[in-house]
Design a protein around this motif. Structure first.
Motif, PDB file in Angstrom:
ATOM      1  N   ASN A   3      14.949   0.507   4.310  1.00  0.00           N
ATOM      2  CA  ASN A   3      15.164   1.722   3.528  1.00  0.00           C
ATOM      3  C   ASN A   3      13.921   2.600   3.483  1.00  0.00           C
ATOM      4  O   ASN A   3      14.024   3.823   3.502  1.00  0.00           O
ATOM      5  N   ASN A   4      12.754   2.006   3.429  1.00  0.00           N
ATOM      6  CA  ASN A   4      11.521   2.792   3.333  1.00  0.00           C
ATOM      7  C   ASN A   4      11.271   3.612   4.591  1.00  0.00           C
ATOM      8  O   ASN A   4      10.830   4.754   4.517  1.00  0.00           O
ATOM      9  N   GLU A   5      11.537   3.051   5.750  1.00  0.00           N
ATOM     10  CA  GLU A   5      11.359   3.808   6.983  1.00  0.00           C
ATOM     11  C   GLU A   5      12.398   4.921   7.093  1.00  0.00           C
ATOM     12  O   GLU A   5      12.118   5.978   7.647  1.00  0.00           O
ATOM     13  N   GLY A   6      13.575   4.693   6.554  1.00  0.00           N
ATOM     14  CA  GLY A   6      14.615   5.719   6.572  1.00  0.00           C
ATOM     15  C   GLY A   6      14.218   6.944   5.775  1.00  0.00           C
ATOM     16  O   GLY A   6      14.504   8.078   6.169  1.00  0.00           O
ATOM     17  N   ILE A   7      13.558   6.735   4.645  1.00  0.00           N
ATOM     18  CA  ILE A   7      13.109   7.864   3.829  1.00  0.00           C
ATOM     19  C   ILE A   7      12.031   8.650   4.562  1.00  0.00           C
ATOM     20  O   ILE A   7      12.021   9.887   4.539  1.00  0.00           O
ATOM     21  N   MET A  46       4.850  15.039   0.778  1.00  0.00           N
ATOM     22  CA  MET A  46       5.600  13.960   0.136  1.00  0.00           C
ATOM     23  C   MET A  46       5.710  12.749   1.051  1.00  0.00           C
ATOM     24  O   MET A  46       5.630  11.605   0.589  1.00  0.00           O
ATOM     25  N   ASN A  47       5.870  12.986   2.345  1.00  0.00           N
ATOM     26  CA  ASN A  47       5.958  11.882   3.291  1.00  0.00           C
ATOM     27  C   ASN A  47       4.637  11.111   3.350  1.00  0.00           C
ATOM     28  O   ASN A  47       4.630   9.880   3.347  1.00  0.00           O
ATOM     29  N   PHE A  48       3.526  11.815   3.389  1.00  0.00           N
ATOM     30  CA  PHE A  48       2.230  11.147   3.452  1.00  0.00           C
ATOM     31  C   PHE A  48       1.930  10.367   2.179  1.00  0.00           C
ATOM     32  O   PHE A  48       1.415   9.253   2.230  1.00  0.00           O
ATOM     33  N   THR A  49       2.266  10.941   1.025  1.00  0.00           N
ATOM     34  CA  THR A  49       2.026  10.211  -0.220  1.00  0.00           C
ATOM     35  C   THR A  49       2.943   9.003  -0.340  1.00  0.00           C
ATOM     36  O   THR A  49       2.516   7.946  -0.812  1.00  0.00           O
ATOM     37  N   TYR A  50       4.172   9.132   0.109  1.00  0.00           N
ATOM     38  CA  TYR A  50       5.099   8.006   0.063  1.00  0.00           C
ATOM     39  C   TYR A  50       4.641   6.895   1.001  1.00  0.00           C
ATOM     40  O   TYR A  50       4.691   5.717   0.656  1.00  0.00           O
ATOM     41  N   GLU A  52       1.559   6.343   1.895  1.00  0.00           N
ATOM     42  CA  GLU A  52       0.359   5.766   1.301  1.00  0.00           C
ATOM     43  C   GLU A  52       0.723   4.734   0.231  1.00  0.00           C
ATOM     44  O   GLU A  52       0.098   3.683   0.133  1.00  0.00           O
ATOM     45  N   GLU A  53       1.750   5.014  -0.562  1.00  0.00           N
ATOM     46  CA  GLU A  53       2.209   4.056  -1.559  1.00  0.00           C
ATOM     47  C   GLU A  53       2.766   2.798  -0.898  1.00  0.00           C
ATOM     48  O   GLU A  53       2.580   1.696  -1.399  1.00  0.00           O
ATOM     49  N   LEU A  55       1.759   1.543   1.959  1.00  0.00           N
ATOM     50  CA  LEU A  55       0.613   0.773   2.452  1.00  0.00           C
ATOM     51  C   LEU A  55      -0.104   0.052   1.317  1.00  0.00           C
ATOM     52  O   LEU A  55      -0.547  -1.081   1.473  1.00  0.00           O
ATOM     53  N   LYS A  56      -0.232   0.694   0.156  1.00  0.00           N
ATOM     54  CA  LYS A  56      -0.852   0.045  -0.992  1.00  0.00           C
ATOM     55  C   LYS A  56      -0.018  -1.147  -1.452  1.00  0.00           C
ATOM     56  O   LYS A  56      -0.556  -2.183  -1.821  1.00  0.00           O
ATOM     57  N   TYR A  57       1.297  -0.997  -1.435  1.00  0.00           N
ATOM     58  CA  TYR A  57       2.181  -2.086  -1.845  1.00  0.00           C
ATOM     59  C   TYR A  57       2.085  -3.259  -0.877  1.00  0.00           C
ATOM     60  O   TYR A  57       2.075  -4.415  -1.302  1.00  0.00           O
ATOM     61  N   ARG A  58       1.969  -2.986   0.421  1.00  0.00           N
ATOM     62  CA  ARG A  58       1.841  -4.053   1.402  1.00  0.00           C
ATOM     63  C   ARG A  58       0.513  -4.805   1.238  1.00  0.00           C
ATOM     64  O   ARG A  58       0.443  -6.003   1.404  1.00  0.00           O
ATOM     65  N   LYS A  59      -0.557  -4.079   0.904  1.00  0.00           N
ATOM     66  CA  LYS A  59      -1.862  -4.711   0.694  1.00  0.00           C
ATOM     67  C   LYS A  59      -1.828  -5.610  -0.545  1.00  0.00           C
ATOM     68  O   LYS A  59      -2.464  -6.648  -0.579  1.00  0.00           O
ATOM     69  N   ARG A  60      -1.079  -5.203  -1.585  1.00  0.00           N
ATOM     70  CA  ARG A  60      -0.976  -6.030  -2.776  1.00  0.00           C
ATOM     71  C   ARG A  60      -0.210  -7.317  -2.493  1.00  0.00           C
ATOM     72  O   ARG A  60      -0.471  -8.328  -3.108  1.00  0.00           O
ATOM     73  N   GLU A  61       0.768  -7.257  -1.578  1.00  0.00           N
ATOM     74  CA  GLU A  61       1.544  -8.440  -1.254  1.00  0.00           C
ATOM     75  C   GLU A  61       0.720  -9.467  -0.478  1.00  0.00           C
ATOM     76  O   GLU A  61       0.957 -10.647  -0.597  1.00  0.00           O
ATOM     77  N   ASP A  62      -0.231  -8.996   0.319  1.00  0.00           N
ATOM     78  CA  ASP A  62      -1.039  -9.914   1.134  1.00  0.00           C
ATOM     79  C   ASP A  62      -2.060 -10.618   0.360  1.00  0.00           C
ATOM     80  O   ASP A  62      -2.332 -11.098  -0.489  1.00  0.00           O
TER      81      ASP A  62
END
Length: 62
Positions: A3-7, A46-50, A52-53, A55-62
């Motif tokens: 879904n994230n790539e679709g947005i 909006m695409n760049f900020t989305y 960026e969010e 990427l931040k979420y993926r870093k928190r998961e690692d």
């Protein structure tokens, strides 16, 4: 594709469509190219900020 790539793809396509639509409607409304470019710029921001969010979420998961 999740879904994230679709947005992200939707926002990029909407930016291109708004530029093309603004240029096509030049004879109807004189300021339509400016509105199209501003709308495309907003979509890209909006695409760049989305993204960026994401990427931040993926870093928190690692």
């Amino acid at each position: 594709m999740n879904n994230n790539e679709g947005i992200n793809i939707f926002l990029l396509l909407f930016a291109v469509i708004s530029i093309c639509g603004g240029l096509l409607l030049t004879n109807v409304f004189i300021y339509s190219p400016i509105i199209g470019w501003l709308l495309a710029g907003f979509c890209l921001i909006m695409n760049f900020t989305y993204k960026e969010e994401q990427l931040k979420y993926r870093k928190r998961e690692d």
